[in-house]
Write an enzyme that holds these catalytic residues in place. Structure first.
Site, PDB file in Angstrom:
ATOM      1  N   GLY A  25       0.965  -1.134   0.015  1.00 17.29           N
ATOM      2  CA  GLY A  25       0.047  -0.078  -0.083  1.00 17.29           C
ATOM      3  C   GLY A  25       0.935   1.171  -0.039  1.00 17.29           C
ATOM      4  CB  CYS A 133      -6.299  -2.955  -4.473  1.00 13.96           C
ATOM      5  SG  CYS A 133      -4.726  -3.637  -3.702  1.00 13.96           S
ATOM      6  CG  ASP A 202       0.244   2.352  -5.899  1.00 18.47           C
ATOM      7  OD1 ASP A 202      -1.020   1.765  -5.985  1.00 18.47           O
ATOM      8  OD2 ASP A 202       1.100   1.998  -5.180  1.00 18.47           O
ATOM      9  CE  LYS A 238      -0.585   7.256  -1.089  1.00 16.02           C
ATOM     10  NZ  LYS A 238      -1.934   6.725  -0.969  1.00 16.02           N
TER      11      LYS A 238
END
Ligand code: RUB
Length: 318
Positions: A25, A133, A202, A238
């Site tokens: 993660g 996810c 991500d 991010k």
């Protein structure tokens, strides 16, 4: 990944755990890397400033090399080492690194909480949310809405091959949120019942594209087809300053054995295991950040605000 015996064990251990996905993660990867650098600085013995600087640079390379796709990892080590060149002795350098690491970890955890609050305002009682996810940021929204008394149900994708969806349903069930686990290919089937999709990130690119777990782009397309809002939960670390300088995001491809034992297949059949994919900004309704809920087309402004245009190119050596 280079594992160097002279670099402290904590850095090697964290890098190994990131690589083998014990630490996973994008947010947790980032916080763990900042903590590992802090540990490196704290454990350093002696008064040789150049030696500590070299050790931190080596540690940074080892950590950044552990997984290629999430920019959070790179941003975390940059933030932790920011200002280190100005240190005049070991004590000062150590203090800079410890201060930066603590600040990064604190801000990162606060950002996840804020995203939860902002995102929950987009939810209403009796909504069905689909998530993919296992994203701490996306789950923060769902948990926040639940803690405000909203009745929220969740469809969680299995997320082959690592099956992070099982972590998601465990985490949500633990706080009493009703969940349905579906296989990845059932997303379009489920979309008829879904009110909104919430996923993590991500990397957010300078053009607003999202890089997230493989399959995210198919979910975004299915959501768009069914007029279901597709929301992305992404802390500002991010966002990728590297994409602003023209770099492409490297999509990690992991070992084929994670997908299937090759012995079960006819000889010569190839297996591919890409881990992430890119969702274009036109499929994204909003990015939920700790700065607020924004358009994906505001990614450039966030990058410049957070990282500073001049420093981006300096850091890239351009
Ligand atoms: C995890 C994944 C998550 C993002 C965001 O992939 O794609 O959606 O990392 O997570 P993997 P978070 O399991 O391969 O690391 O919101 O927790 O940072």
């Amino acid at each position: 990944m280079r594992l160097d015996a002279t670099t402290d064990m904590k850095v090697n251990e964290v890098a190994r755990s990131i690589k083998n996905m014990e630490i996973r993660g994008a947010g947790l990867i980032a916080r763990s890397a900042a903590e590992a650098l802090k540990h490196s600085a704290k454990e350093f013995q002696g008064e040789d400033l150049t030696a500590l600087m070299r050790k931190l640079e080596e540690s940074k390379d080892i950590l950044v090399g552990s997984r290629p796709t999430a920019i959070s990892l790179w941003n975390a080590v940059q933030a932790t080492l920011r200002g280190s060149q100005e240190a005049t002795d070991v004590e000062e350098l150590r203090n800079i690194v410890v201060f930066n690491a603590d600040r990064f970890v604190k801000r990162s955890s606060e950002a996840v909480q804020l995203i939860g609050k902002f995102g929950a305002k987009r939810l209403k009682d009796d909504m069905k949310i689909l998530t993919h996810c296992n994203s701490k940021a996306a789950l923060s929204v769902i948990k926040n809405a639940h803690s405000r008394g909203m009745n929220i149900e969740v469809y969680a994708t299995e997320s082959r091959p690592w099956r992070q969806g099982i972590l998601t349903v465990k985490e949500l069930s633990d706080v009493g949120i009703p969940c349905t686990l579906i296989i990845d290919s059932a997303v379009r089937w489920a979309m008829k019942d879904v009110d909104a999709v919430f996923v993590g990130a991500d990397t957010i690119c300078s053009n607003g594209a999202l890089i997230n777990k493989i399959g995210t782009s198919q979910i975004a397309m299915a959501a768009s087809d069914s007029r279901v809002p597709f929301m992305v939960c992404a802390e500002t670390y991010k966002f990728s300053p590297r994409t602003l300088s023209g770099e492409m995001v490297e999509i990690e491809e992991r070992d084929a054995s994670e997908v299937i034992d090759a012995k079960l297949l006819p000889p010569g059949v190839k297996i591919r295991n890409p881990v992430f994919d890119a969702t274009p900004p036109e499929y994204i309704d909003s990015l939920i950040t700790e700065l607020g809920v924004i358009s994906p087309y505001a990614a450039y402004e966030v990058i410049v605000r957070e990282f500073g245009q001049a420093s981006i190119f300096e850091e890239m050596g351009d």
